[in-house]
Enzyme design. Structure first.
Site, PDB file in Angstrom:
ATOM      1  N   TYR A 154       0.930  -1.117  -0.198  1.00  0.00           N
ATOM      2  CA  TYR A 154      -0.060   0.083  -0.067  1.00  0.00           C
ATOM      3  C   TYR A 154       0.949   1.433   0.070  1.00  0.00           C
ATOM      4  O   TYR A 154       0.728   2.369  -0.860  1.00  0.00           O
ATOM      5  CB  TYR A 154      -0.982   0.058   1.088  1.00  0.00           C
ATOM      6  CG  TYR A 154      -1.890   0.967   1.303  1.00  0.00           C
ATOM      7  CD1 TYR A 154      -3.077   0.948   0.582  1.00  0.00           C
ATOM      8  CD2 TYR A 154      -1.788   2.328   2.102  1.00  0.00           C
ATOM      9  CE1 TYR A 154      -3.920   2.174   0.451  1.00  0.00           C
ATOM     10  CE2 TYR A 154      -2.504   3.189   2.317  1.00  0.00           C
ATOM     11  CZ  TYR A 154      -3.654   3.183   1.504  1.00  0.00           C
ATOM     12  OH  TYR A 154      -4.884   4.169   1.426  1.00  0.00           O
ATOM     13  N   LYS A 158       0.865   4.303  -2.993  1.00  0.00           N
ATOM     14  CA  LYS A 158       0.819   5.602  -2.798  1.00  0.00           C
ATOM     15  C   LYS A 158       2.027   6.513  -2.812  1.00  0.00           C
ATOM     16  O   LYS A 158       1.836   7.452  -3.455  1.00  0.00           O
ATOM     17  CB  LYS A 158       0.208   5.645  -1.177  1.00  0.00           C
ATOM     18  CG  LYS A 158      -1.251   4.946  -1.196  1.00  0.00           C
ATOM     19  CD  LYS A 158      -2.021   5.543  -2.119  1.00  0.00           C
ATOM     20  CE  LYS A 158      -3.478   4.937  -1.678  1.00  0.00           C
ATOM     21  NZ  LYS A 158      -4.666   5.519  -2.593  1.00  0.00           N
TER      22      LYS A 158
END
Length: 246
Positions: A154, A158
Site C-alpha cells: 500500500y 501511494k
C-alpha cells in the site's frame, strides 16, 4: 457554486471518501461520472446526487483494466461531451508483513491503486488536452510518505501516486491541466470504525489534533483543488492528517 456545470469523474465513488467526494462535487454544481466494483453502492450514491439536482452516470469498473477505463470515459464523453475533473480515489489494501506477503497481495494493490490511477489519468488526458483545461486530483496517503509496517504494498502504491502526480503535472501544465495529490492520514471510514478502542486510542495519540479526520475533510479539499480558486496550484501533495506527519 464553484463547479457549476462541470463534469467530474470519480473512481471508487461507492462509499467512504469516494462517496463524500462525489456528493461534495455535486453540491458545488458538478455533474458526476463515478465507477466502482460494487454497483449497488453506486446506485445509492446516484440517488443522492439526483436529489441534489445533478446528472450522474454510474458504471461497474475495474480500474486496473484499461479497456474498462476507456469504456467508461467514452460513455462519459458521449453523455456529457467533456470531462473537466478527474479524482483518482479507487484503492484497496491487502496488508501483510513483507516476509509473509504473497505476490498476489503485492500485485492486487499495485494494480488497483497505482496502475488504476495511471489508466484513468491517461484516458482523460487527451480530451482535457484538447480542451486545454482540466483538474486532476489523486488520492495518495501519508503512508506513502512515511511508510507503515505491514503495508509495504500500500505504501509503495501511494508513493507511486505521488511520483505520478508530479510527473503528470509537469507534462500537462502547458495544456492548462493542473494535477495535485491529497495525502489523507487516519480518516473515519468503515475500515477505521471496525478497529478496537485500544487501536483507535493508539492512532489518536499519534495525531496532534487528537482526533481522526472526517471524509468531508478530504472531500472539501478536492472541491478546492478542482475549482478556479486553485488555478495556480499544481504538482503539490497536500496532507490531511491532523498534523500527524510534519
Amino acid at each position: 457554486m464553484r463547479l457549476k456545470d462541470r463534469v467530474a469523474l470519480v473512481t471508487g465513488g461507492g462509499r467512504g471518501i469516494g462517496r463524500a467526494i462525489v456528493l461534495a462535487l455535486a453540491k458545488e454544481g458538478a455533474d458526476i461520472v463515478t465507477c466502482d466494483i460494487n454497483l449497488e453502492n453506486l446506485k445509492e450514491v446516484a440517488s443522492e446526487v439526483e436529489k441534489l439536482g445533478r446528472k450522474i452516470l454510474i458504471q461497474k469498473v475495474d480500474v486496473s483494466k484499461i479497456s474498462e477505463v476507456d469504456d467508461v470515459v467514452k460513455k462519459a464523453l458521449d453523455k456529457f461531451t467533456k470531462i473537466d475533473i478527474l479524482v483518482n480515489n479507487a484503492g484497496i489494501t491487502r496488508d501483510n508483513l513483507i516476509l509473509k506477503m504473497s505476490e498476489e497481495e503485492w500485485d492486487q494493490v499495485l494494480d488497483i491503486n497505482l496502475k488504476g490511477a495511471f489508466n484513468c489519468l491517461k484516458a482523460v488526458a487527451r480530451p482535457m488536452m484538447k480542451a486545454r483545461s482540466g483538474r486532476i486530483v489523486n488520492i495518495a496517503s501519508v503512508v506513502g510518505m512515511m511508510g507503515n509496517p505491514g503495508q509495504a504494498n500500500y505504501a509503495a502504491s501511494k508513493a507511486g501516486i505521488i511520483g505520478l502526480t508530479k510527473s503528470a503535472a509537469k507534462e500537462l501544465a502547458s495544456r492548462g491541466i493542473n494535477v495535485n495529490a491529497i495525502a489523507p492520514g487516519f480518516i473515519k471510514t468503515t475500515m477505521t470504525e471496525s478497529l478496537s478502542d485500544e487501536v483507535k486510542e493508539k492512532l489518536i495519540n499519534q495525531i496532534p489534533l487528537k482526533r481522526l479526520g472526517e471524509v468531508t475533510d478530504v472531500a472539501n479539499l478536492v472541491v478546492f483543488l478542482a475549482s478556479d480558486d486553485a488555478s495556480y496550484i499544481t504538482g503539490e501533495v497536500i496532507k490531511v492528517d491532523g498534523g500527524m506527519l510534519m
